[in-house]
Write an enzyme that holds these catalytic residues in place. Structure first.
Site: not given
Length: 553
Positions: A165, A245, A269
């Site tokens: 990420k 996210s 997330s």
């Protein structure tokens, strides 16, 4: 149009590949397309935050990310790719390592296989998920080196391509958090990336995310960032949310772009995008994995975690990132053998599982799954969730981010002249200088953070109360019935697990009538990851419910 450009360039280079004079720097792999009709098609979507304003990034050129490795991708003809599919696609790490040991694969063509898929799908406007933000230009060379490395004492993650990420620091690739403010942010490896490299994992690249880990704007789409554009769900592009996210981590796993991905979670997330993309996601106990080198929201609640297509790989990726970090006050060391835990998972027989009465009444897939677990020998205890207050949760995030972000910027940004911002207030001002480009969905959460005047003393009281209430929420039924775990759906109870600092593991539970994925989430007390992984593996083995997205097989 983009696929035609790509295939033309591919054929041209293959026909000339004996030549050493090929100039790859001018190859056009991607051309921006008119995405207005694609965005317009979503304006009547039942979920307001799925009504996209734009799809592509307006600031990033995919050619810059994809050109450097193009010469490696074209070395794999389609026939070889198809030949390798059965050995790699949807296979777990031990199986793939077995194929490599037996000579069917090398680490080099394993990497090239995933690059082939990424280039094939991400450079076509009709299939791109806007998932890949950056690629490690040295990854194929690094794979070759591993093929020549003689070593018997290998962690199972050895040679496995992993995606990060893009709020996780990695040397050689910028760490942007999806924000134009950090577009050129150069950092060293985060601690967990150091651990991955120490264990000889291959960092394949960076993936998109909800900008600033979805703590910037209210009601904005999940999976949108100014750097990466709008991440799309491979089970239904524009139909289903990607979750956030860690949107790119989830979509990349669903589309088989790598062996594993690393996400981060403050509250939901990892669980949300794992559930929405029908993959396995673990939000560990706070402190099990280091947060050093990761763009923060909250030093109280943040944690990285593994996202994979199966529980075995999840355990392997988790173990490859563990380690005591002196720079993270909450970091703990562990000698747990997570892989052995899942390989000896046993059955669900006799396991004591708590289920929410209201979910049994409102969700038929959850109800059917609970009934199935009972038939598999699990002992089911229904309970009504305790009523506890979550007042102050946003205040905790606000004040933590206001204090933690400057600490991150001061400690990690290497090119300080290009990234002069040191406070959230300075980032807000930077965004306002070109709000159409930098913050098309606004930055109302950032505005709220700046207005929040809660003192550190008040904050500590809030933290203590929330942790107590979060644990009360789970401990009440757990202690009463001596439960092995509580079962939830997706990220439904992620907030309670966050403030309790309890781990949660989500696993594909099936698909709604529309085709949208849904997952079963196991929650237990601190540092019960081995037991959660055992339960998850037993459930996964007994049900085998994950199906790859049809368009990305």
């Amino acid at each position: 149009m983009n696929k035609l450009i790509y295939l033309f360039g591919l054929l041209l280079i293959i026909s000339c590949k004996e030549s050493k004079e090929i100039d790859y720097s001018s190859v056009v792999l991607w051309e921006p397309y008119n995405d207005s009709s694609e965005a317009a098609a979503n304006q009547e979507h039942e979920k307001s935050r799925m009504r996209f304003k734009l799809i592509q990034s307006r600031v990033s050129d995919k050619n810059e990310s994809f050109r450097p490795l193009y010469h490696e991708v074209v070395k794999m003809p389609e026939s070889e790719y198809e030949q390798l599919k059965p050995y790699i696609l949807e296979q777990d790490i031990p199986t793939i390592q077995g194929h490599i040991k037996e000579g069917r694969l090398t680490y080099e063509n394993l990497v090239r296989f995933f690059l082939y898929r990424i280039y094939h799908f991400e450079l076509d406007s009709s299939t791109t998920l806007h998932t890949i933000i950056a690629l490690n230009v040295n990854v194929v060379e690094e794979a070759r080196e591993l093929d020549n490395l003689i070593s018997e004492d290998r962690h199972p993650i050895f040679g496995m391509p992993i995606l990060l990420k893009d709020n996780i620091g990695a040397a050689g690739m910028n760490t942007t958090a999806g924000s134009i403010a950090l577009k050129d942010n150069e950092t060293e490896d985060a601690f967990i990336v150091e651990q991955l490299k120490k264990n000889k994992a291959l960092i394949l690249g960076k993936v998109n995310l909800s900008e600033w880990a979805y703590y910037m704007c209210n009601g904005c789409p999940l999976g949108y960032s100014a750097i990466g554009g709008q991440t799309l769900n491979p089970y239904g592009r524009g139909l289903y949310e990607t979750g956030g996210s860690s949107s790119g981590s989830g979509t990349s796993m669903a589309a088989n772009y790598a062996i594993g991905a690393v996400g981060t979670e403050t509250s939901g997330s990892i669980l949300s995008p794992s559930s929405q993309n029908s993959v396995v996601g673990l939000k560990p106990t706070i402190g099990l994995l280091s947060r050093t080198g990761i763009v923060p929201i909250s030093s109280t609640l943040d944690t990285p975690g593994p996202m994979t297509r199966n529980v075995v790989d999840n355990a392997i990726l988790l173990s490859a990132m563990t380690g005591k970090d002196k720079d993270d006050k909450k970091s703990v060391g562990t000698n747990e053998d997570y892989l052995n835990a899942v390989l000896n998972a046993g059955t669900l027989k006799g396991k004591r599982l708590g289920v929410f009465k209201d979910l049994l009444e409102t969700d038929s897939i959850y109800k059917n799954t609970v009934n199935r677990l009972g038939k598999l020998g699990a002992i089911i205890f229904e309970f009504t969730e305790p009523e506890v207050s979550m007042d102050g949760f946003l205040t905790l995030l606000n004040i933590d981010m206001k204090n933690d972000l400057p600490e991150y910027l001061n400690a990690n940004v290497q090119n300080k002249k290009e990234i002069p911002m040191r406070t959230l207030e300075e980032i807000v001002k930077f965004n306002l200088a070109d709000s159409l480009l930098r913050i098309p969905y606004g930055q109302s959460i950032f505005d709220g953070i700046l207005k929040d005047s809660t003192s550190l003393e008040e904050l500590q009281l809030i933290k203590n109360r929330l942790e107590e209430n979060g644990r009360l929420f789970f401990d009440t039924p757990m202690d009463k019935h001596q439960l092995d775990a509580i079962l939830s759906i997706n990220n439904y109870h992620a907030g309670y697990a966050a403030v309790a600092k309890y781990p949660a593991l989500t696993i594909p539970m099936g698909y709604k009538e529309t085709g949208e994925p849904i997952s079963l989430t196991f929650i237990s007390k601190q540092f019960q990851e081995p037991n959660l992984l055992k339960l998850g593996r037993a459930f996964e083995t007994a049900t085998n419910l994950r199906k790859p997205p049809k368009a990305y097989k």
